[in-house]
Motif scaffolding. Structure first.
Motif, short mmCIF file in Angstrom:
data_model
loop_
_atom_site.label_atom_id
_atom_site.label_comp_id
_atom_site.label_asym_id
_atom_site.label_seq_id
_atom_site.Cartn_x
_atom_site.Cartn_y
_atom_site.Cartn_z
N THR A 166 0.54 11.45 2.10
CA THR A 166 -0.67 11.96 2.76
C THR A 166 -1.71 12.47 1.76
O THR A 166 -2.83 12.81 2.17
CB THR A 166 -0.30 13.10 3.72
N ASP A 167 -1.38 12.55 0.48
CA ASP A 167 -2.32 13.06 -0.52
C ASP A 167 -3.16 11.96 -1.16
O ASP A 167 -3.91 12.21 -2.11
CB ASP A 167 -1.56 13.81 -1.62
N LEU A 168 -3.05 10.73 -0.67
CA LEU A 168 -3.78 9.62 -1.28
C LEU A 168 -5.29 9.80 -1.10
O LEU A 168 -5.77 10.26 -0.07
CB LEU A 168 -3.35 8.30 -0.66
N LYS A 169 -6.05 9.40 -2.12
CA LYS A 169 -7.51 9.41 -2.09
C LYS A 169 -8.04 7.98 -2.07
O LYS A 169 -7.31 7.03 -2.35
CB LYS A 169 -8.06 10.15 -3.31
N ALA A 170 -9.30 7.83 -1.74
CA ALA A 170 -9.92 6.50 -1.72
C ALA A 170 -9.97 5.92 -3.12
O ALA A 170 -10.38 6.59 -4.07
CB ALA A 170 -11.32 6.59 -1.13
N GLU A 171 -9.56 4.67 -3.23
CA GLU A 171 -9.58 3.96 -4.51
C GLU A 171 -10.98 3.40 -4.76
O GLU A 171 -11.60 2.83 -3.85
CB GLU A 171 -8.55 2.84 -4.49
N LYS A 172 -11.50 3.56 -5.98
CA LYS A 172 -12.82 3.05 -6.35
C LYS A 172 -12.67 1.95 -7.40
O LYS A 172 -11.98 2.14 -8.39
CB LYS A 172 -13.70 4.17 -6.90
N SER A 230 -5.64 7.93 14.43
CA SER A 230 -4.34 7.29 14.24
C SER A 230 -3.23 8.30 14.50
O SER A 230 -3.34 9.47 14.11
CB SER A 230 -4.21 6.74 12.81
N SER A 231 -2.19 7.84 15.16
CA SER A 231 -1.07 8.72 15.47
C SER A 231 0.24 7.97 15.26
O SER A 231 0.29 6.74 15.38
CB SER A 231 -1.14 9.24 16.91
N ASN A 266 -11.54 -6.03 11.88
CA ASN A 266 -10.34 -6.13 12.69
C ASN A 266 -9.23 -5.32 12.02
O ASN A 266 -8.78 -5.66 10.92
CB ASN A 266 -9.92 -7.59 12.85
N GLN A 267 -8.80 -4.24 12.67
CA GLN A 267 -7.81 -3.35 12.09
C GLN A 267 -6.48 -4.04 11.85
O GLN A 267 -5.85 -3.89 10.80
CB GLN A 267 -7.58 -2.14 13.01
N MET A 268 -6.03 -4.78 12.84
CA MET A 268 -4.69 -5.38 12.78
C MET A 268 -4.60 -6.37 11.63
O MET A 268 -3.62 -6.37 10.87
CB MET A 268 -4.36 -6.05 14.10
N LEU A 269 -5.61 -7.22 11.48
CA LEU A 269 -5.57 -8.21 10.42
C LEU A 269 -5.77 -7.56 9.05
O LEU A 269 -5.17 -8.01 8.07
CB LEU A 269 -6.64 -9.27 10.65
N SER A 270 -6.58 -6.52 8.97
CA SER A 270 -6.80 -5.86 7.69
C SER A 270 -5.55 -5.13 7.21
O SER A 270 -5.29 -5.06 6.01
CB SER A 270 -7.97 -4.87 7.78
N SER A 271 -4.76 -4.60 8.15
CA SER A 271 -3.58 -3.84 7.77
C SER A 271 -2.41 -4.73 7.38
O SER A 271 -1.58 -4.35 6.56
CB SER A 271 -3.16 -2.91 8.92
N ASN A 272 -2.31 -5.93 7.96
CA ASN A 272 -1.19 -6.81 7.63
C ASN A 272 -1.62 -8.26 7.81
O ASN A 272 -1.14 -8.96 8.71
CB ASN A 272 0.01 -6.49 8.52
N PRO A 311 -6.98 4.67 1.95
CA PRO A 311 -5.59 4.40 2.34
C PRO A 311 -5.43 4.39 3.85
O PRO A 311 -5.96 5.28 4.55
CB PRO A 311 -4.81 5.56 1.71
N GLY A 312 -4.76 3.38 4.37
CA GLY A 312 -4.52 3.28 5.80
C GLY A 312 -3.27 4.03 6.20
O GLY A 312 -2.58 4.66 5.39
N ILE A 313 -2.94 3.92 7.49
CA ILE A 313 -1.81 4.68 8.03
C ILE A 313 -0.49 4.25 7.40
O ILE A 313 0.44 5.03 7.24
CB ILE A 313 -1.77 4.56 9.57
N THR A 314 -0.39 2.97 6.99
CA THR A 314 0.84 2.50 6.36
C THR A 314 1.11 3.22 5.05
O THR A 314 2.25 3.57 4.73
CB THR A 314 0.76 0.98 6.09
#
Length: 827
Positions: free
Chosen positions: A586-592, A461-462, A182-188, A564-567
């Motif tokens: 916008t330069d963020l990479k995936a965290e491992k 995402s826009s 669920n995108q909405m719950l995962s983002s906030n 990293p999400g849109i936020t």
């Protein structure tokens, strides 16, 4: 690698050489409500020695059970749940590979309902080495609490004073609803769970070691919310309809909901709808920020007060059709609306290094409306000759459109170096996702299983943000801070997993590969188009040792990532406060993150204990950080700038000294070390959280629930946040054969009762900031719930296959049921 495959092949050969076993399975269903009986104990007794338990198992959340037994011989299936009529069935495999009881309908026992044994409270937690399930529906507090309140009780989950949620020691985790992301719950999650009624939730799963079948996303694991409307999948063939109506009111808001399910032949249909309005009046925040300059210090103080209203609407539809015994389809659709309307005042004062005083008094109105639209289709096929072999195809669509508008007025104040022109922002964003997934599972001999699958996800995402400035007569658009961009994600994934159970030893291991393609296009605003692609190989391995029938030990390792999400990525600059701005990167990479955990579970007739020792480390963690720019404006953004190492111990214990009393302790402590070479900063410290709860059945069957919650301070890269202390007390009384329930609940801070005080300290290059917030906490609520409906047929077993003997002789199983049932009802 060759040695590993050789070991696996040798194990398979040994497995195939063992004596043949057959599988007995079935589904246990409540005959009154047509709901599944989750986590119930089913025992299998040797018919030649009725005092010998050959095996026992736990039903899953859908009431299903499956157990392997030697093919030769006859057995007795025994179910003897608390407050249920005992069920005993004899059966023989007769050389067949499977015996299917089908659906077993169980009834309440009117006589034992009034006995002391029935008032024993149902165990709330099912514990495995890689997953824990908290049965929210069985907790009396669920009738008047929110999901966020319930999360404070869930093992491996903690909620701090700012309502920030961590799972398995990490704030990066994925939220699923009924097994789907669920995108909405995962983002906030915090904002939504704070107003989401717990009465709409059946259970909460904390998957600390998800395995490679799950997405690699989510450092802390997966938080799966199972709602009360989850489809039966067409498994039930007993026609009927049933549901629940809920109403709730408090000094902070009101709400209500309805759950309804109908079963007709091979069709099942369910609906779950909830709506609420919550108010948070009188939140007061005081911040002091010191900017260190060569000439001295600039001291800024901000005093803000706000009134926030948060409406929420949530609705789900679910339909399932059982085509035949081998094929099932299901459809779901859902809508969630979450709003926030915040009216606030701000008083800002600035004392410059030169001794000059400036300030302004302003007002702000912020309106944010977020929606989440979901739809999914699932098809499952089971092989008739190999029932454990399954193929599942799933498709899910989701969209998360949102609108965010704000207006800030400064009253004509002037401060040199700062733009205090009255302004407003109109913006919208959307995130559309399509997911297709194929999963295949097949047994390898008697004790091994192979799981494999593939997944494709497309997400678009826009964001479109426009800023307006007051020109003396009207608001006119400005290019400063305005932005319109599109962010596209294409993710391809595949996994391979092996599971083996060899007596007391169990092993599960596999690998998952995910390849991500990303593109970003700017239609307006600052930023350059770019594209990138990268791959992640994610391993997972776990071992389980069943030390005895009532205790086990598990060791697991996995690697998780956090994209990293849109936020975090959105470069839009929030200039609501001209002295302090924020934006994404916008330069963020995936965290491992790598995780290792050691889990111990113990179950006795009166005591249940889970202890988890965990260690995690990451070398490219995403963190927010702040700094002053050349214009003396505080900037806050995000970066892959931290190395984090955390070691923690979590403990959950439930003790039932008497049949009417339950004592629960849930807590943990951790030591975290955070360093950033980029900022040349570091921080380390201990944190803790603990919840002590008492649940007691009082005279007249009134159920009391009392909880004390405390959490210590927590560290961040650039500072720390203070802890909290809360108290929650509730009373529940049921009428009309438990169909009508009335609950009253109170929540308050142990310091100040009506208000909770939180403090935050941070410091970085050239600044020190301290903030104190007083948050209203005093709340009294009352709720009513009414259940209705009934199946059209009574208890017993409606469908079964194979040969079932009709001899209904009485078995000497009372002692077995009491000891094994008490021990395993929470397994």
């Amino acid at each position: 690698m060759k040695k590993i495959f050789s070991t696996i092949i040798a194990a398979l050969v040994c497995t195939l050489a063992l004596a043949q076993n057959s599988v007995v399975k079935g589904v246990i269903i409540d005959s009154e409500t047509n709901e599944a009986e989750p986590f119930a104990v089913v025992q299998f007794i040797n018919i030649e020695d009725e005092k010998t338990v050959m095996a026992f198992t736990m039903t899953e959340e859908d009431g299903s059970f499956s157990q392997q037994l030697p093919t030769e011989g006859c057995y007795i299936l025994l179910f003897n749940g608390v407050g249920r009529k005992e069920i005993r069935y004899k059966f023989c495999f007769e050389g067949k590979p499977e015996y299917d009881f089908g659906e077993i309908l169980v009834e309440f026992d009117a006589e034992t309902l009034n006995s002391a044994s029935v008032v024993a409270q149902a165990n709330l937690v099912k514990m495995d080495v890689d997953k824990m399930t908290y049965k929210v529906a069985d907790d009396v507090d669920s009738k008047t609490s929110t999901v966020l309140d319930m999360l404070r009780k869930v093992p491996m989950v903690s909620v701090d004073g700012n309502d920030n949620i961590t799972v398995n020691g990490s704030s990066n985790f994925q939220v699923f609803v009924d097994g789907k992301p669920n995108q909405m719950l995962s983002s906030n999650p915090s904002a939504v769970f704070k107003v989401m009624p717990a009465s709409s939730v059946k259970s909460i799963d904390v998957v600390t070691n998800p395995g490679v079948k799950y997405d690699a996303e989510g450092v802390g694991g997966v938080l799966n919310i199972t709602t009360n409307m989850e489809a039966t999948g067409g498994a039930s063939v007993a026609d009927g309809q049933y549901g629940t109506v809920r109403l709730q009111g408090s000094n902070r808001g009101y709400g209500g909901g309805i759950f309804y399910n109908v079963q007709k032949g091979k069709w099942s249909f369910g609906v779950n709808a909830n709506a609420s309005m919550n108010n948070s009046p009188g939140t007061v925040t005081d911040e002091t920020r010191i900017q260190k300059l060569a000439a001295g210090e600039n001291v800024t103080t901000n005093h803000t007060e706000g009134l926030m209203k948060t409406p929420m609407i949530m609705g789900n539809l679910n339909a399932a059709y059982n085509i035949d015994n081998e094929n099932t389809i299901s459809l779901t659709a859902g809508l969630m609306h979450f709003g926030m309307n915040n009216d606030g005042t701000t008083s800002m004062k600035l004392l410059t290094a030169e001794g000059l005083n400036y300030g302004y008094d302003g007002t702000t109105n912020m309106v944010n409306n977020r929606n989440n639209i979901t739809a999914s289709f699932d098809y499952q096929h089971n092989w008739k000759d190999v029932p454990a072999r399954t193929l599942v195809f799933s498709y899910q669509f989701s969209a998360m459109p949102s609108v965010s508008n704000s207006t800030t007025l400064y009253g004509g104040a002037v401060i040199p170096g700062y733009d205090l022109t009255d302004r407003k922002t109109e913006g919208g964003s959307d995130s559309v996702s399509h997911i297709a997934q194929l999963d295949f599972s097949t047994p390898l001999g008697q004790y091994s299983t192979l799981n494999t699958g593939a997944k494709y996800q497309y997400r678009h995402s826009s964001s479109d943000q426009t800023n307006f400035l007051w020109n003396g007569s009207s608001f006119v658009p400005t290019s400063v801070g305005s932005l319109d961009y599109h962010f596209r994600n294409n993710i391809l994934a595949g996994y391979l997993e092996y599971e083996g159970n060899f007596g007391a030893i169990g092993v599960k291991g596999g690998v998952r590969y995910e390849h991500t393609f990303q593109t970003v296009n700017y239609l307006s605003g600052n930023g350059q188009d770019f594209s990138l692609d990268y791959g992640n190989l994610v391993p997972s391995l776990s071992f389980q040792w069943n030390i005895a029938q009532n205790q086990n030990l598990g060791l697991s390792y996995n690697m998780r990532i956090s994209r990293p999400g849109i936020t975090y990525l959105n470069p839009y600059v929030d200039i609501t406060n001209p002295t302090s701005i924020s934006y994404g990167n916008t330069d963020l990479k995936a965290e491992k993150t790598n995780n290792v955990s050691l889990v111990y579970n113990l179950f006795t007739a009166k005591l249940m204990v889970n202890a988890t020792l965990r260690h995690s480390f990451s070398h490219n963690g995403i963190s927010s950080y702040s700094f002053y720019d050349a214009d003396n404006v505080l900037n806050t953004t995000y970066g892959n700038i931290v190395k984090t190492c955390s070691t923690g111990l979590n403990l959950y214990a439930m003790y039932t000294p008497w049949t009417k009393t339950r004592i629960i302790v849930n807590g943990g402590t951790a030591y975290t070390n955070i360093n950033s070479d980029y900022l040349q900063q570091g921080n380390a410290g201990w944190s803790y959280n603990v919840m002590v709860g008492l649940q007691q059945t009082l005279p007249w069957d009134i159920r009391l629930s009392a909880n004390i919650i405390s959490a210590g301070s927590s560290v961040t890269l650039q500072g720390s946040s203070s802890g909290i202390s809360l108290a929650m007390v509730g009373l529940t009384k049921s009428f009309l054969d438990d169909k009508l329930s009335i609950s009253i609940n109170g929540v308050g801070s142990l310091k100040g009762i009506t208000n909770m005080e939180m403090s935050t300290h941070s410091e970085g290059p050239g600044f020190v900031s301290d903030m104190v917030s007083k948050i209203p906490m005093g709340q009294v609520s009352i709720s009513l719930s009414y259940s209705f409906g009934k199946q059209s047929m009574g208890g017993g077993m409606k469908k079964k296959s194979g040969r079932h003997t009709d001899d209904d002789e009485i078995l000497d199983t009372q002692s077995i049921s009491q000891s094994m049932g008490s021990m395993m009802s929470s397994f």
